[in-house]
Design a protein around this motif. Structure first.
Motif, PDB file in Angstrom:
ATOM      1  N   MET A   1     -24.846 -76.126 -21.125  1.00 12.89           N
ATOM      2  CA  MET A   1     -23.851 -75.051 -21.018  1.00 12.89           C
ATOM      3  C   MET A   1     -24.377 -73.968 -20.082  1.00 12.89           C
ATOM      4  N   ASN A   2     -23.621 -73.667 -19.022  1.00  7.75           N
ATOM      5  CA  ASN A   2     -24.028 -72.668 -18.054  1.00  7.75           C
ATOM      6  C   ASN A   2     -23.051 -71.503 -18.106  1.00  7.75           C
ATOM      7  N   ASN A   3     -23.549 -70.344 -18.495  1.00  6.13           N
ATOM      8  CA  ASN A   3     -22.676 -69.180 -18.666  1.00  6.13           C
ATOM      9  C   ASN A   3     -22.801 -68.157 -17.541  1.00  6.13           C
ATOM     10  N   THR A   4     -23.455 -68.531 -16.438  1.00  5.14           N
ATOM     11  CA  THR A   4     -23.588 -67.593 -15.334  1.00  5.14           C
ATOM     12  C   THR A   4     -22.221 -67.265 -14.755  1.00  5.14           C
ATOM     13  N   ARG A   5     -22.088 -66.051 -14.244  1.00  3.66           N
ATOM     14  CA  ARG A   5     -20.814 -65.606 -13.689  1.00  3.66           C
ATOM     15  C   ARG A   5     -21.064 -64.873 -12.367  1.00  3.66           C
ATOM     16  N   TYR A   6     -20.504 -65.428 -11.290  1.00  3.73           N
ATOM     17  CA  TYR A   6     -20.542 -64.738 -10.004  1.00  3.73           C
ATOM     18  C   TYR A   6     -19.347 -63.786  -9.940  1.00  3.73           C
ATOM     19  N   PHE A  19     -16.679 -59.799 -18.825  1.00  3.47           N
ATOM     20  CA  PHE A  19     -18.124 -59.678 -18.956  1.00  3.47           C
ATOM     21  C   PHE A  19     -18.491 -58.665 -20.026  1.00  3.47           C
ATOM     22  N   ALA A  20     -17.694 -57.605 -20.144  1.00  6.17           N
ATOM     23  CA  ALA A  20     -18.020 -56.533 -21.081  1.00  6.17           C
ATOM     24  C   ALA A  20     -17.748 -56.914 -22.533  1.00  6.17           C
ATOM     25  N   LEU A  21     -16.770 -57.756 -22.783  1.00 12.84           N
ATOM     26  CA  LEU A  21     -16.403 -58.081 -24.165  1.00 12.84           C
ATOM     27  C   LEU A  21     -17.550 -58.707 -24.958  1.00 12.84           C
ATOM     28  N   PRO A  22     -18.252 -59.728 -24.427  1.00 16.86           N
ATOM     29  CA  PRO A  22     -19.409 -60.234 -25.168  1.00 16.86           C
ATOM     30  C   PRO A  22     -20.509 -59.181 -25.325  1.00 16.86           C
ATOM     31  N   LEU A  23     -20.672 -58.325 -24.311  1.00 15.05           N
ATOM     32  CA  LEU A  23     -21.642 -57.239 -24.423  1.00 15.05           C
ATOM     33  C   LEU A  23     -21.264 -56.306 -25.560  1.00 15.05           C
ATOM     34  N   LEU A  24     -19.967 -56.016 -25.656  1.00 18.69           N
ATOM     35  CA  LEU A  24     -19.490 -55.154 -26.733  1.00 18.69           C
ATOM     36  C   LEU A  24     -19.770 -55.796 -28.088  1.00 18.69           C
ATOM     37  N   GLY A  25     -19.496 -57.087 -28.177  1.00 18.70           N
ATOM     38  CA  GLY A  25     -19.790 -57.786 -29.424  1.00 18.70           C
ATOM     39  C   GLY A  25     -21.257 -57.696 -29.780  1.00 18.70           C
ATOM     40  N   GLY A  26     -22.119 -57.874 -28.781  1.00 16.46           N
ATOM     41  CA  GLY A  26     -23.557 -57.774 -29.021  1.00 16.46           C
ATOM     42  C   GLY A  26     -23.982 -56.381 -29.409  1.00 16.46           C
ATOM     43  N   ASN A  27     -23.438 -55.392 -28.727  1.00 20.69           N
ATOM     44  CA  ASN A  27     -23.785 -54.010 -29.040  1.00 20.69           C
ATOM     45  C   ASN A  27     -23.339 -53.614 -30.439  1.00 20.69           C
ATOM     46  N   VAL A 160     -27.536 -62.318 -14.291  1.00 21.37           N
ATOM     47  CA  VAL A 160     -26.963 -63.531 -13.696  1.00 21.37           C
ATOM     48  C   VAL A 160     -25.573 -63.821 -14.258  1.00 21.37           C
ATOM     49  N   GLY A 161     -24.973 -62.813 -14.890  1.00 23.49           N
ATOM     50  CA  GLY A 161     -23.587 -62.925 -15.331  1.00 23.49           C
ATOM     51  C   GLY A 161     -23.391 -63.562 -16.687  1.00 23.49           C
ATOM     52  N   THR A 297     -24.026 -54.663 -13.562  1.00 21.49           N
ATOM     53  CA  THR A 297     -24.175 -56.040 -13.087  1.00 21.49           C
ATOM     54  C   THR A 297     -23.165 -56.355 -11.991  1.00 21.49           C
ATOM     55  N   PHE A 298     -21.914 -55.952 -12.202  1.00 19.21           N
ATOM     56  CA  PHE A 298     -20.868 -56.169 -11.196  1.00 19.21           C
ATOM     57  C   PHE A 298     -21.257 -55.515  -9.876  1.00 19.21           C
ATOM     58  N   THR A 299     -21.730 -54.280  -9.966  1.00 14.80           N
ATOM     59  CA  THR A 299     -22.117 -53.539  -8.763  1.00 14.80           C
ATOM     60  C   THR A 299     -23.324 -54.172  -8.095  1.00 14.80           C
ATOM     61  N   GLY A 300     -24.341 -54.541  -8.901  1.00 16.21           N
ATOM     62  CA  GLY A 300     -25.549 -55.136  -8.338  1.00 16.21           C
ATOM     63  C   GLY A 300     -25.260 -56.416  -7.573  1.00 16.21           C
TER      64      GLY A 300
END
Length: 447
Positions: A1-6, A19-27, A160-161, A297-300
């Motif tokens: 399973m590859n979850n990288t996102r360009y 991208f933010a939704l899983p981060l929100l879940g983690g936070n 890496v997304g 991440t988006f900006t970088g």
């Protein structure tokens, strides 16, 4: 399973939200560590124990956030190399940032544990609370290395997304943390030390399992034996990028610590109310924090790909999202503030103070959202030097305003929360000025 996102092509808003939704879940899961501790300690051990644990919050966060800052800086480098397509340098940045994070985390763990009691006395924590506060802080700060490890692997995967993989492990750790809280505090009657041990052990397990899984065969960041070598130039680059963010976080924590000291002077009810309001605020901040990381991440990636205009569009989308969320939360606090605070404590006086306090600060969440989104954008561009200006602004405002406002007789302890409001407003204004100056356009970390 590859979850990288360009994120260098496609709809900007869609990328940021997904991208933010899983981060929100983690936070949110990560915040359950603190919330569960607060609920268990407040309900099972009483308001005094809750005040003792709350008195350690700002200083513990200070030590944690120094390590987190280095991880964020390393993530900026990795995201730009990822957007550029230079996988060799990307792997070098991952390996060398791991060394820096490990050494720094261990040093901070040792220093913070040894200095716990003297620091608490300096913070003017009431004498009868010092014992429990010191016990909690020594254990919590002793686990700084585990916190550093988790935030490092989280930063690498975000760069890496991949915002999904860390969420899976954190979810498992959150369940374990809740179970150990009940076991250590309720069943084994270990007091505040049990709550601290539950959090540290859960965080350490999450970090170890996530690192093992993410660097396994076929994963997103595949490190070979040839990649495992020290690169002095890359280490210095990681330090140069991450240190300003670490110092910024440290300055913000110092300002929070100073505000905690002022709070401690108003007695146990105000201390407990402040602890409750901070726990709720930390929970509400998670969408802002998730947008911060997503925008960074988006900006970088887009700066690495040479698409600065696309990065700006992403920032504008994030600002709209954060503003809508801020006013939605304010309405909820106005309608249900007392019920929310009553979930944490039972004392009427504490509930009365805390429920009004969250409405006061809720009026300025729009400014907090602007701080997070613009800060994420500037970090992603490589303009991490601004972090020092941002941190200095928060220190000056929190320390200066807290002393002035709380000394006014008709304001009193309400000045604690008004200080937070005005600090957010001023810091947001400084962030907008920095963005408008355009200095970030020439700050890319990679050549």
């Amino acid at each position: 399973m590859n979850n990288t996102r360009y994120m260098t092509d496609g709809n900007e808003t869609g990328h940021i939200i997904r991208f933010a939704l899983p981060l929100l879940g983690g936070n949110l899961l990560q915040q359950t560590y603190n919330i569960i501790d607060t609920l268990v300690v407040g309900r099972c051990l009483g308001d005094n124990a809750l005040a003792a644990v709350g008195a350690t919050g700002s200083i513990t966060y200070l030590f944690y956030t120094l390590c987190i800052g280095l991880s964020i800086g390393a993530g900026v480098i990795v995201s730009q190399f990822f957007g550029m397509g230079d996988n060799k340098k990307l792997r070098s940045a991952v390996v060398n940032s791991a060394v820096i994070t490990a050494v720094f985390g261990l040093v901070i763990s040792i220093i913070s544990s040894l200095a716990a009691e003297p620091i608490l006395r300096l913070l003017n924590v009431p004498k009868h609370l010092i014992g429990d506060s010191a016990v909690y802080m020594k254990i919590a700060c002793g686990g700084t290395a585990a916190v550093a490890a988790y935030n490092w692997i989280n930063a690498m995967m975000r760069a890496v997304g991949d915002s999904k993989t860390p969420l899976i492990f954190l979810g498992a750790a959150s369940i374990l943390n809740a179970a150990m809280d009940i076991l250590f505090v309720v069943v084994l009657d270990l007091g505040v030390s049990g709550a601290a041990w539950a959090t540290v052990l859960a965080q350490g397990l999450s970090a170890a399992s996530c690192i093992i899984f993410c660097f396994g065969k076929g994963r997103e960041i595949c490190i070979s034996k040839d990649d495992i070598k020290a690169d002095r130039h890359m280490m210095l680059r990681c330090i140069k990028t991450g240190l300003p963010i670490a110092v910024q976080n440290g300055l913000i924590s110092v300002s929070m610590t100073a505000l905690q000291r002022v709070t401690n002077g108003f007695g146990e009810n105000v201390m407990a109310a402040y602890t409750v309001s901070m726990r709720i605020e930390q929970l509400v901040q998670q969408p802002f924090s998730s947008l911060n990381a997503a925008v960074s991440t988006f900006t970088g990636q887009n700066i690495g790909a040479g698409k600065s205009g696309r990065a700006v569009n992403g920032l504008r989308s994030a600002l709209k999202i954060s503003t809508i969320f801020a006013f939605s939360v304010l309405i909820m606090f106005i309608l249900f503030g007392r019920q929310l605070t009553a979930c944490f404590v039972t004392g009427d006086s504490v509930i009365h103070i805390a429920s009004r306090a969250i409405v006061i600060t809720g009026c300025f969440y729009w400014a907090l959202g602007a701080i997070h989104t613009i800060r994420g954008f500037l970090n992603g561009t490589g303009d991490t030097g601004y972090a020092l200006v941002n941190g200095a602004a928060e220190v000056i405002c929190r320390i200066g305003l807290s002393l002035i406002l709380t000394s006014v007789s008709f304001i009193g302890y309400w000045g604690i929360w008004l200080t937070t409001c005005f600090t957010w407003f001023i810091t947001a204004a400084v962030s907008v000025i920095r963005y408008k100056s355009g200095k970030w356009r020439n700050k890319a970390v990679i050549e």
